[in-house]
Motif scaffolding. Structure first.
Motif, PDB file in Angstrom:
ATOM      1  N   UNK A 283       0.911  -1.013  -0.132  1.00  0.00           N
ATOM      2  CA  UNK A 283       0.170  -0.317   0.664  1.00  0.00           C
ATOM      3  C   UNK A 283       0.913   1.227   0.138  1.00  0.00           C
ATOM      4  N   UNK A 284       0.959   2.165  -0.697  1.00  0.00           N
ATOM      5  CA  UNK A 284       0.857   3.768  -0.291  1.00  0.00           C
ATOM      6  C   UNK A 284       0.615   4.773   0.420  1.00  0.00           C
ATOM      7  N   UNK A 285       1.426   4.564   1.553  1.00  0.00           N
ATOM      8  CA  UNK A 285       1.201   5.643   2.753  1.00  0.00           C
ATOM      9  C   UNK A 285       1.308   6.953   2.385  1.00  0.00           C
ATOM     10  N   UNK A 290       6.145  12.905   4.687  1.00  0.00           N
ATOM     11  CA  UNK A 290       6.200  11.538   3.913  1.00  0.00           C
ATOM     12  C   UNK A 290       5.328  10.736   3.657  1.00  0.00           C
ATOM     13  N   UNK A 291       5.705   9.883   2.324  1.00  0.00           N
ATOM     14  CA  UNK A 291       4.934   9.205   1.898  1.00  0.00           C
ATOM     15  C   UNK A 291       6.278   7.191   1.036  1.00  0.00           C
ATOM     16  N   UNK A 292       5.184   7.159   0.958  1.00  0.00           N
ATOM     17  CA  UNK A 292       6.312   5.899  -0.124  1.00  0.00           C
ATOM     18  C   UNK A 292       4.637   4.836   0.151  1.00  0.00           C
ATOM     19  N   UNK A 316       6.831  -0.299   9.889  1.00  0.00           N
ATOM     20  CA  UNK A 316       6.967  -0.166   8.072  1.00  0.00           C
ATOM     21  C   UNK A 316       8.108   0.488   8.203  1.00  0.00           C
ATOM     22  N   UNK A 317       8.928   0.092   7.100  1.00  0.00           N
ATOM     23  CA  UNK A 317       9.431   0.364   5.891  1.00  0.00           C
ATOM     24  C   UNK A 317       9.356   1.254   4.459  1.00  0.00           C
ATOM     25  N   UNK A 318       9.977   2.102   4.271  1.00  0.00           N
ATOM     26  CA  UNK A 318       9.700   2.062   2.936  1.00  0.00           C
ATOM     27  C   UNK A 318       8.934   4.075   2.728  1.00  0.00           C
ATOM     28  N   UNK A 319       8.428   4.541   3.665  1.00  0.00           N
ATOM     29  CA  UNK A 319       8.169   6.105   4.026  1.00  0.00           C
ATOM     30  C   UNK A 319       9.315   7.224   2.667  1.00  0.00           C
ATOM     31  N   UNK A 320       9.568   7.928   2.456  1.00  0.00           N
ATOM     32  CA  UNK A 320      10.409   9.223   1.974  1.00  0.00           C
ATOM     33  C   UNK A 320      11.154   9.355   3.299  1.00  0.00           C
TER      34      UNK A 320
END
Ligand code: GDP
Ligand code: MG
Length: 369
Positions: A283-285, A290-292, A316-320
């Motif tokens: 999913x895109x958070x 921050x987003x990702x 979670x991992x993957x945020x900018x």
């Protein structure tokens, strides 16, 4: 006194100005980006977008667990989210540790529990989520950001010390937030423990114990021996039931950032607490600036998971970037939308900072006078 323009409102609400214009057209109003809006028009647009606006202020919508579009048959019980508060040295940390040690829902026997800022325990087959940072600061800070994270406050009062200044402070905070209090009278194992005196002091502050005909649930416990802990958890579930905490797991996920940090190897790592919906890996958070895309997701035991439902804390991992605790998050349609909204949030933040440091008038509150 000039009012807010279409552009200002778009920025404040985090939507493109074209969307504002579109909504206004739907209401029979033709506006350009630079034209000013009346308070009424602002309220109508905000309402159309599901936002709440009070004259002079603009609020982020509270991510209610139950949204108007949720149909009753989609609602399921949500684990209550607990914050532990109380006077220093009354045993907040000990209590959280004891509950975590004896009751935590563990993925594998003997697995190392890692700190993600919250954990879940199971009692009578039902789950309870504990925020792992005791104290008032986290609570007030998050609340100042409009975050509604906690469903129930567990107020820890030492049986040998009684109600103290920070106990009173905690009572005030919980009351201001409209959050029910369950009192844990701790340290009942010590020789000079006097739970009756504590109950008297609570009654004096409007928290008359149930045992005395009042409405406040008070449970004698010992974080040291473990006595009363099950009783405390059971009582939390009783109070939770009265609160009718429900959420729609089928909705797009939203909730709050509990904590976040920059990990040298893994990049930004954020702990999210879901209020509503189900979050999936991939999913895109969007969380403030921050987003990702969720690259990986872990439960409180550090186990990789693919999805998580309401009331659940996840890492979670993957945020900018590294969003601050208390920042609201939600799932965006795609990365492009998320990026543009994150940029708008960034711009808003920059403007706010400018407004604070200089004479430039930028907040909507000021724009509306
Ligand atoms: P906090 O400041 O509220 O987080 O309090 P702590 O959890 O750090 O506890 C303060 C002190 O009280 C520590 O020395 C604990 O070991 C002790 N303590 C906490 N709970 C109990 C209890 O139930 N019984 C006894 N005898 N000591 C406790
Ligand atoms: Mg402590």
């Amino acid at each position: 006194e000039p009012g807010a323009t279409v552009r200002d409102l778009g920025e404040a609400l985090g939507v493109p100005p074209t969307r504002i214009i579109q909504i206004l057209m739907g209401l029979g109003e033709m506006k350009t980006v630079t034209q000013t809006l009346s308070t009424e028009e602002i309220e109508l647009v905000a309402e159309e977008l599901g936002r709440k606006v009070e004259v002079g202020t603009l609020e982020e919508p509270a991510p209610e667990e139950v949204a108007p579009e949720d149909s009753p048959e989609d609602l399921v019980e949500k684990p209550p989210v607990i914050t532990v508060m109380g006077h220093v040295d009354h045993g907040k940390t000990s209590l959280l540790d004891r509950i975590r040690r004896t009751n935590v829902v563990s993925g594998e026997a003997g697995g190392i529990t890692q700190h993600i800022g919250a954990y879940q325990v199971e009692q009578d087959g039902r789950r309870i989520t504990f925020i792992d940072t005791p104290g008032h600061e986290a609570f007030t800070e998050m609340r100042a950001r409009g975050a509604r994270v906690t469903d129930i406050v567990v107020l820890v009062v030492a049986a040998d010390d009684g109600v103290m200044p920070q106990t009173e402070e905690a009572i005030e905070h919980a009351r201001a937030a409209g959050v029910p209090i369950v009192v844990a009278i701790n340290k009942i194992d010590v020789p000079n423990a006097n739970p009756d005196r504590v109950m008297g002091e609570l009654a004096e502050r409007g928290l008359t114990p149930e045992q005395w005909g009042g409405e406040t649930v008070t449970v004698p416990v010992s974080a040291k021996t473990g006595e009363g802990i099950d009783d405390l958890l059971e009582n939390i579930l009783v109070v939770a039931e009265l609160e009718e905490l429900r959420a729609n797991p089928k909705a797009p996920a939203s909730g709050y950032v509990i904590e976040s940090r920059l990990d040298p190897g893994r990049g930004p790592v954020a702990t999210l607490l879901l209020n509503r919906g189900t979050l999936h890996r991939g999913d895109v958070v969007l969380a403030g600036t921050a987003y990702g895309r969720v690259r990986a997701m872990f439960d409180h035991n550090g186990q990789r998971i693919k999805e998580a439902g309401p009331g659940t804390p996840v890492e979670i991992l993957g945020l900018s970037g590294v969003p601050e605790a208390g920042t609201r998050f939600e799932v965006a349609e795609n990365e492009r939308t998320a990026r543009s909204r994150a940029q708008q949030a960034e711009e808003r933040l920059r403007r706010q900072e400018l407004a604070q440091s200089g004479p430039r008038r930028t907040t909507l509150e000021e724009l509306l006078g």
